[in-house]
Every structure is written in C-alpha cells, then in structure tokens.
Scaffold this active site. Structure first.
Site, PDB file in Angstrom:
ATOM      1  N   HIS A 155      12.283 -11.216  21.610  1.00 52.52           N
ATOM      2  CA  HIS A 155      12.780 -10.165  20.863  1.00 52.52           C
ATOM      3  C   HIS A 155      11.160  -9.114  20.717  1.00 52.52           C
ATOM      4  CE1 HIS A 155      15.056  -8.330  17.430  1.00 52.52           C
ATOM      5  NE2 HIS A 155      13.883  -7.559  17.497  1.00 52.52           N
ATOM      6  N   GLU A 156      10.134  -9.770  20.336  1.00 51.39           N
ATOM      7  CA  GLU A 156       8.901  -8.843  20.281  1.00 51.39           C
ATOM      8  C   GLU A 156       8.585  -8.588  21.688  1.00 51.39           C
ATOM      9  OE1 GLU A 156       8.106  -7.961  17.388  1.00 51.39           O
ATOM     10  OE2 GLU A 156       9.515  -9.113  16.132  1.00 51.39           O
ATOM     11  N   PRO A 169       1.781   9.684  -4.957  1.00 50.96           N
ATOM     12  CA  PRO A 169       0.703   8.797  -5.814  1.00 50.96           C
ATOM     13  C   PRO A 169      -0.448   8.149  -4.863  1.00 50.96           C
ATOM     14  CG  PRO A 169       3.022   8.269  -6.355  1.00 50.96           C
ATOM     15  CD  PRO A 169       2.839   9.388  -4.788  1.00 50.96           C
ATOM     16  N   THR A 175      -3.371   9.651  -4.247  1.00 50.07           N
ATOM     17  CA  THR A 175      -4.147  10.442  -3.252  1.00 50.07           C
ATOM     18  C   THR A 175      -5.452  10.793  -4.226  1.00 50.07           C
ATOM     19  OG1 THR A 175      -3.088  12.170  -4.165  1.00 50.07           O
ATOM     20  CG2 THR A 175      -2.298  11.141  -2.147  1.00 50.07           C
ATOM     21  N   THR A 179      -6.205  12.460 -10.215  1.00 51.20           N
ATOM     22  CA  THR A 179      -6.843  12.254 -11.524  1.00 51.20           C
ATOM     23  C   THR A 179      -8.313  12.179 -11.114  1.00 51.20           C
ATOM     24  OG1 THR A 179      -4.921  11.166 -12.140  1.00 51.20           O
ATOM     25  CG2 THR A 179      -6.946  10.689 -13.393  1.00 51.20           C
TER      26      THR A 179
END
Length: 652
Positions: free
Chosen positions: A437-438, A217, A219, A222
């Site tokens: 943590h990061e 969807p 891309t 239509t």
C-alpha cells in the site's frame, strides 16, 4: 512564532490573600486566640487554687482555732471560702461566711492566728459581664467589615480589569518576534505616531484609530501585542474580551467606559483587546449573535472609539482568529481602520522562528534548520515552538546531550501523526499489505511529474496510521494548478490500486485515502471551476454553522446541477484511478522492489525509492520537475498520513 519572555506584572495586580487571611476582615486565627483567652480567664484561677488540701467543716475550723492548731487563715469575701495552714504544716480549706464575725475575729486575734480578707478585684466581678458584651461587639464589628468588603466589591464591579504596562518594564520587544517584517512595519507606524505625533501632523497624516490583528491560532498575535507594549513609549492597557462580561446587566458597558476614561487620563495610550470576537459578534444574527448584554457592551465600545465625543491619543488594538463574525460597524473606517493579517509563517519565516527557539538549546551538527523548515509547511509559530521542545524531550529520553536530526524527524512525525505504536503486533500478511500500500503511494509520488518530492516511506504504525508516505515541497506554494491536483489524486489512489494489482482484492486501508480524494475532487468541481461540464461556476462549501443566519442558508443550485456535480466528481475520481493503475502497471517491478525494501528495513527515504525505480527500469525517468503550483488557501507541502496510515497531505 518566537520565544516569549515572561510578561511583566501589571501595576494594577491585586495582592493575593492566603487561606487564613484577607484584606476585608480579621484573620481566622484571631478567633482561636480569643477563645483561649476566655477559657483561661474562666478556668485558670480554679486550676491554680485547686492544690492538695484537707477539706474540713466550718465547725471543725473553729475547734482547731480554739485548740491552737491553726497557724494562718484567709477568708475569700467573694464565695465564703476559707483556706489556710495548720501548725503541723497541713493545708486545709473550708466554707464559711463571706466575712468572719466579730467573735471569730476576736478569737483569732486572741489565739495569735494571722488572717486576711482580700478585697475582690473589680475586674473579677465585671468579667462575667464583659465577656458576653465583648463577644457581641466583636461579632457586630466582624459583620460590618464583611459587609463593607462585599459592598466595595459590588461598587467596583463596573471598573475595568485592564492591566497597565509601563515603559520601565518592557518585557517583549520586536527583536523577539521572528519574521513578519510587514506586520511589524504596520505596527511600528502606530508606535512612532504616539512617540512623535508632530512628524505625522506636519503633512496632515491621520493615524488609524484601531488596528485589528487577524490570523489563525498560534501565529503570534498576542506576542506582537506584547512587543508593542515593550516598544511603545506610552502606557499599554491589556484586557481580554471575556473580562467585560459579567452576570449583572450593564457591567460590560460600564467597564468599557471606565477603560477609556483611564486611557484618557494617561494622555496617549494603547488599548489592546484580546479575543475581541467574544464581544464583537455581529448584532441581530439570531443564534450565536449574542444576548442583549453583549450587544450593549459592543454599542458602548463603538461609541467610545468613534462616537459623538472625539477620542484623541488613544489607539485600539485587537486580535481575533474569526474576523468573519465581527460586526460591520466595528470594522468600518474610524474604528478599526486597518486590518493586519498575521498568516501562517512562510518558509523563510519558519527558518527564523526555528532559529529563535533553538538559540539556547544544544543542537547537533547534523541538524539542518532549512530542511526542518521545509518539512513543516502549515505549522504556526506555536507549532514550531512545540516541535523544538518535543525534539529536546526526545533527546533527553534517549540520554543524549544534543538534539539530533533524528529527534526533529521523530518529533515532527509525533506531532503530525501521533507517537509510534511499537506495541502493535501485525501479522505477516498485514505487513505485506501495508508495505505494498505504501509502496503504491511512493511509486506514484516518485514517477508523476508535478508531485511533491518523496521524503520517506515507513510501515511503522504511528498514531492512527499503520504506515506513512511523506512528501516535502521544494519551495513555498500559494496556489495549485489543475495538473498538480490531479497528480495528487493519483498519489492518493496509489495504495488502493497497488493492493488490487498485487493481491487481486482491496482492503479497508484506503478508507481515508478515499475520503480525502473525494473531498478534493468535489472542491475541484464546486469551488474551483475545474470541470468543463459544470463550467465556471462556484458554490461555497457547506461548513459548520457559527451564526444564526447560516441556519437559513439554502443550497443555491438545483437538483439537476447537484446530479451533474456528483457525476463530475465520480468522473474525475475514476479517470485518476485509471491513470494510477497505468502508472503502477508500468512500474510493476519497481513496486515490488520498494515493497520488499519496506518489509526489510521498515523505513526508506525518497532517494532510496528513486534508486530502486531506476534499478527496476533503467530507461525510466524518475526525476521530478516541479512547476509552480496553485493553492487558493495558501498552504503547501504534503506530509500527513491518514487515519488508516496511507495518505499524503491534501493540497487544499
């Protein structure tokens, strides 16, 4: 995938009707006008005649007449009313016979009184009869028109709802479609055949009867079809798959017949069916395969495309993002001969799409579209259009007249991870845990040789994430190698191991890290054959059930094999956890510096992380040699945070 101009109105558009008007009956205001006329005819004469006058008896009227006090009199021969004026100017009214007697007439003549007896109008006598009859006739006429309108709607229910686009109103062209050169070339061949059929007939080439646009969807499937409508020199009929379905049996097949009949009358034409999977689902699949009405509609479409009657000069185009559920008879040669894949845009295509969307916007000089394109792997054309629009909205919110680099960065983070939660209050201990943590993710990403380059690290909460570690690839990748996947697992484990090394305990912050790592390791064992113990075997993933036949799908390996798979997944995860612990232990001082920088500045970029690691260990190599990586699914890049805020994007 590119900018879209408004599509032209179709020739078959219906004229809208307002609330008080309709093409099938009288306007509603005519009823109120009719009531007003009737009320006026009934009550207006009485109101006009109800002037201030003295009411006297008929005997008093005769006495006044004999005493010469009456100047004039008028006799109403409809109700016996008498009105007139006395000599002193006073008006009077009375009731008497319908017509004056001969004696009264002689008396009035003798006294010189003027009297008149107006003749009743024929309309006044017929009006009480005409009003009910007129209302009855009007009611039957209204009912007849309503019935004709409803009957016309019922009789036209089997007609096609396709909209016709002519060459005078092209709307979108191929110039509006950025990138996808191979897709445009395949579509252009069909357009050229319809414009110049003799050139193909000279060498005996046969144009495909149907072209199926397949892709995720957003891309631009239509949009490409609208570009064909603008480029084609033949009529273009556009319809969606849901337009064929109604509550009445047989309507879908009737509309398909009417659609092809309309196309045959035009000679050469292109028929575009959007979302064809709504009527083209696989027949006989049980649950989800569709009911009898859908199957009859599909049967009629199959017969019209390539049945007993030959159809020439008509090319079918269709779009879907679920080609796996389409019926095989719809995809065979002679029907949809050619499948054109419209994939997610590559790096160069994303650059061109961004150029189209920023064409009419004020962009600051510090914006590098190459960097923006490199930082948006996996985004579709619709996602890129939304990215540019969100950037413009953020620039307006800040009161700027140009879209700056920071607007694109913030818009991308907003789309991928949600808006920043500035109102969230974190304690000092929580901030320190998130920072380490990061920092663990960032150190592993900067040190490992095959990991994607580190872009930035932040501990600002965004969406469901408490912190983000973002990586950007240097080049587009289509496959992943095993060493890259293993390094990706190490990066995922970095946050959890950093908390363990620094605080001696682990927290819930690594929840999504573990989910993503487990899924990735399971794919390595089950699907990609990256386990020596399991060997070169693959079993498909247990996805969601879309077709009824999937309900009967059973596991195609034994319980012993399932146990081996679980053991291998556990082994891979534990091995990469040990690698992660070793990497962070060797860069313990650098981990502290990165965490301290995050606590001080909240956000630092990848260059600053590399500088801090070099400062912590001058002899260490923080460079990133990036080899060719492997991804069976065609995605690339690492820039997503997990729900708990600590996760780069998985390679699969």
């Amino acid at each position: 995938m590119s900018s879209e101009r408004p599509s032209p109105p179709s020739e078959g558009d219906e004229r809208p009707t307002g609330r008080f008007g309709s093409d099938q009956g009288w306007p509603r205001w005519t009823i109120w006008v009719l009531f007003a006329v009737i009320a006026g005819a009934l009550f207006l004469p009485g109101l006009l005649s109800s002037q201030s006058s003295e009411q006297i008896s008929y005997r008093q009227f005769l006495d006044d007449l004999r005493n010469d006090r009456v100047a004039e009199a008028t006799f109403q021969n409809t109700d016996g009313g008498i009105s007139g004026e006395l000599e002193d100017g006073t008006s009077f009214s009375s009731n008497g016979p319908l017509e004056p007697t001969d004696a009264d007439q002689s008396l009035m003549t003798e006294k010189g009184v003027e009297f008149t007896t107006p003749t009743a109008s024929i309309w006044a006598s017929l009006l009480p009869l005409l009003i009910p009859v007129g209302l009855l006739i009007a009611f039957f006429v209204w009912m007849q028109r309503r019935a004709q309108g409803q009957m016309g709607g019922i009789m036209s229910i089997g007609r096609s709802k396709a909209k016709t686009y002519s060459t005078e109103r092209p709307g979108t062209t191929f110039d509006d479609v950025a990138g996808y050169e191979q897709v445009k070339q395949d579509i252009t061949e069909v357009v050229d055949f319809l414009k110049h059929p003799d050139r193909f007939a000279e060498i005996g080439a046969r144009i495909p009867k149907g072209i199926l646009l397949v892709g995720p969807p957003g891309t631009g499937k239509t949009l490409i079809a609208r570009a064909v409508a603008g480029e084609a020199g033949v009529p273009f009929l556009s319809v969606t798959g849901s337009d064929f379905m109604e509550m009445f049996v047989g309507v879908g097949a009737s509309r398909v017949r009417d659609l092809f009949q309309s196309a045959r009358k035009m000679g050469s034409a292109i028929i575009f069916v959007d979302e064809i999977d709504s009527i083209g689902r696989k027949r006989g699949a049980g649950l989800g395969g569709g009911h009898d009405e859908r199957e009859q509609t599909l049967n009629q479409m199959l017969a019209e495309m390539d049945g007993f009657e030959v159809t020439t000069g008509i090319v079918m185009m269709a779009a879907t993002n679920r080609p796996d559920i389409l019926d095989p008879a719809l995809l065979r040669p002679g029907r949809f001969d050619r499948q054109v894949v419209v994939p997610l845009p590559e790096l160069e295509d994303r650059r061109r799409i961004l150029e189209v969307h920023v064409k009419h916007k004020h962009i600051a000089p510090d914006v590098d579209l190459d960097l923006v394109a490199r930082g948006t792997p996996g985004m579709s054309g619709a996602d890129l259009a939304n990215l540019v629009n969100e950037s413009a909205l953020l620039a307006v919110r800040r009161g700027e007249s140009e879209i700056a680099k920071r607007d694109f960065e913030e818009a991308r983070d907003r789309i991928l991870m949600g808006p920043q939660r500035d109102s969230m209050v974190l304690s000092d201990l929580e901030k320190e845990a998130i920072a380490y943590h990061e920092a663990g993710h960032a150190v592993c990403a900067a040190v490992l040789p095959t990991a994607d380059p580190l872009h930035k690290v932040t501990i600002i909460p965004s969406g469901m994430a408490l912190g983000v570690t973002m990586q950007l690839p240097l080049e587009e990748r289509h496959i992943y190698r095993q060493d890259y996947i293993e390094d990706s697992l190490v990066v995922r484990m970095g946050g959890r191991i950093a908390e363990e090394l620094v605080f001696g305990v682990i927290s819930t912050g690594a929840n999504n890290d573990l989910v993503g790592a487990t899924e990735l390791a399971r794919k390595m064992v089950r699907e990609w054959g990256m386990s020596d113990r399991v060997g070169p075997m693959a079993w498909g993933s247990q996805g969601q059930v879309f077709l009824g036949e999937d309900l009967m799908h059973t596991r195609d390996y034994s319980d012993d094999t399932a146990r081996v798979i679980d053991e291998e997944v556990e082994r891979i995860l534990r091995d990469q956890q040990d690698r992660c612990r070793q990497v962070l232990s060797e860069n313990r001082y650098g981990l502290d510096l990165v965490a301290r920088g995050l606590l001080e500045h909240e956000t630092i970029d990848g260059t600053e992380v590399t500088r801090l690691l070099e400062l912590a260990s001058p002899g260490a190599t923080a460079a990133n040699p990036h080899s060719v990586l492997v991804n069976a699914n065609g995605s690339s890049g690492s820039e997503h945070a997990d729900a708990d805020g600590h996760e780069p994007h998985p390679p699969a």
